[in-house]
Design a protein around this motif. Structure first.
Motif, mmCIF file in Angstrom:
data_model
loop_
_atom_site.group_PDB
_atom_site.id
_atom_site.type_symbol
_atom_site.label_atom_id
_atom_site.label_comp_id
_atom_site.label_asym_id
_atom_site.label_seq_id
_atom_site.Cartn_x
_atom_site.Cartn_y
_atom_site.Cartn_z
ATOM 1 N N ASN A 240 4.571 -12.345 9.173
ATOM 2 C CA ASN A 240 5.576 -11.274 9.377
ATOM 3 C C ASN A 240 4.982 -10.029 9.145
ATOM 4 O O ASN A 240 4.731 -8.996 9.719
ATOM 5 C CB ASN A 240 6.969 -11.275 8.519
ATOM 6 N N GLN A 241 4.375 -9.851 7.714
ATOM 7 C CA GLN A 241 3.576 -8.474 7.430
ATOM 8 C C GLN A 241 2.407 -8.387 8.456
ATOM 9 O O GLN A 241 2.330 -7.136 8.776
ATOM 10 C CB GLN A 241 2.949 -8.766 6.047
ATOM 11 N N ALA A 242 1.785 -9.269 8.984
ATOM 12 C CA ALA A 242 0.697 -9.033 10.073
ATOM 13 C C ALA A 242 1.272 -8.563 11.274
ATOM 14 O O ALA A 242 0.669 -7.683 11.848
ATOM 15 C CB ALA A 242 -0.057 -10.240 9.998
ATOM 16 N N LEU A 243 2.321 -9.287 11.808
ATOM 17 C CA LEU A 243 3.151 -8.844 12.736
ATOM 18 C C LEU A 243 3.475 -7.428 12.963
ATOM 19 O O LEU A 243 3.549 -6.468 13.673
ATOM 20 C CB LEU A 243 4.241 -9.673 13.449
ATOM 21 N N ASP A 244 4.438 -6.965 11.767
ATOM 22 C CA ASP A 244 4.732 -5.791 11.385
ATOM 23 C C ASP A 244 3.516 -4.909 11.547
ATOM 24 O O ASP A 244 3.715 -3.600 12.176
ATOM 25 C CB ASP A 244 5.328 -5.471 10.098
ATOM 26 N N SER A 245 2.247 -5.152 11.133
ATOM 27 C CA SER A 245 1.177 -4.327 11.150
ATOM 28 C C SER A 245 0.617 -4.183 12.704
ATOM 29 O O SER A 245 0.283 -2.921 12.702
ATOM 30 C CB SER A 245 0.262 -4.905 10.393
ATOM 31 N N VAL A 246 0.727 -4.976 13.239
ATOM 32 C CA VAL A 246 -0.264 -4.742 14.962
ATOM 33 C C VAL A 246 1.098 -4.062 15.828
ATOM 34 O O VAL A 246 0.657 -3.602 16.608
ATOM 35 C CB VAL A 246 -0.154 -6.185 15.256
ATOM 36 N N TYR A 247 2.306 -4.174 15.260
ATOM 37 C CA TYR A 247 3.238 -3.158 15.950
ATOM 38 C C TYR A 247 3.144 -2.116 15.640
ATOM 39 O O TYR A 247 3.242 -0.955 16.447
ATOM 40 C CB TYR A 247 4.672 -3.932 15.913
ATOM 41 N N ALA A 248 2.905 -1.764 14.293
ATOM 42 C CA ALA A 248 2.884 -0.335 13.870
ATOM 43 C C ALA A 248 1.808 0.628 14.264
ATOM 44 O O ALA A 248 2.071 1.668 14.485
ATOM 45 C CB ALA A 248 2.988 -0.388 12.347
#
Length: 270
Positions: A240-248
């Protein structure tokens, strides 16, 4: 009474303690090895190139997520029919293969937050006189779907009493039988129909019938997500944290535009 250690034993004990400490530190620093299951072929999400190596949108995205999360990831090819049983029996640690979040699947696995939402489409041979608005005209026609998918659930629930439903192990097999005229129609993921049957090309023998479909949510879910075993909450949060990062930072959109000319982002990510 004071206990004194003989010096000849002290140094070996200190060395042993230091060795154990270093080993523990090295073990803690080593990246977690994670096996990720994927159903191949499913272009443009995942497929093998001419050299037999895995490529595609989800392969690139998954590798990026693992790099961001400092995970040592390895891809495992698994047929769709057994992909959830394989996860639960510990053949691998996660599934990243365009799996939709649905109530039925949520009872078996733990999902990350969604990262994509691809619509579904009906496909028929160009010139076919097929109307989805006239249910009577569908009686007896054959439609191909990939077994165990949300497409399968939708067709079964909405058209089970009208169409001759043919279920296949892969989307590629569905497309092949439509091309071979063993099917009247196919119900596929829109990106797959674009890639396998070239429905966006004026020269294609196949066309989209009716609108793109991504409702009802009770069947098609909230979007595609990574699935892990219910107990692996830490791994889900790491993804989840990695997904949020690539979106951000825009990485997701950059990868998306390399493979698609439309928006894959779910409503929750826009």
């Amino acid at each position: 009474m004071t206990l004194r250690l003989n010096q000849q034993f002290t140094l070996p004990l200190v060395a042993l303690a230091m060795g154990l400490s270093l080993a523990s530190t090295a073990q803690a620093a080593a990246p977690q090895h994670v096996l990720i299951a994927v159903d191949v072929p499913y272009p443009p999400f995942e497929y093998r190139n001419a050299d037999g190596e895995l490529e595609g949108f989800e392969i690139d995205l998954g590798n990026t997520l693992c790099e961001r999360a400092k995970l040592d990831c390895e891809w495992v090819v698994q047929g769709w029919d057994g992909i959830i049983p394989g996860l639960l029996s510990r053949k691998y640690d996660a599934i990243m293969s365009s799996m939709r979040i649905t109530p039925a699947r949520e009872r078996q696995v733990l999902f990350t937050r969604s990262y994509a939402m691809s619509p579904k489409v009906w496909v028929a041979r160009r010139g076919s006189d097929i109307s989805l608005d006239d249910p009577a005209s569908l009686k007896g026609l054959s439609v191909g779907v990939q077994r165990g998918t949300t497409q399968d659930s939708y067709i079964t629930q909405q058209y089970g009493d009208k169409l001759d439903i043919q279920r296949y192990a892969t989307a590629a097999d569905v497309a092949l039988d439509l091309e071979s005229q063993r099917l009247d129609m196919a119900f596929l993921n829109y990106p797959v129909a674009l890639d396998a049957l070239e429905i966006g090309s004026a020269d294609s023998d196949f066309v989209q019938v009716g609108p793109r479909i991504d409702r009802p949510e009770s069947i098609f879910g909230k979007g595609n997500a990574i699935a892990v075993r219910p107990r692996d909450k830490d791994l889900a949060e790491t993804f989840n944290q990695a997904l949020d990062s690539v979106y951000a930072d825009g990485t997701f959109e950059t990868l998306m535009h390399q493979y698609f000319d439309y928006d894959l982002r779910p409503a929750s990510r826009k």
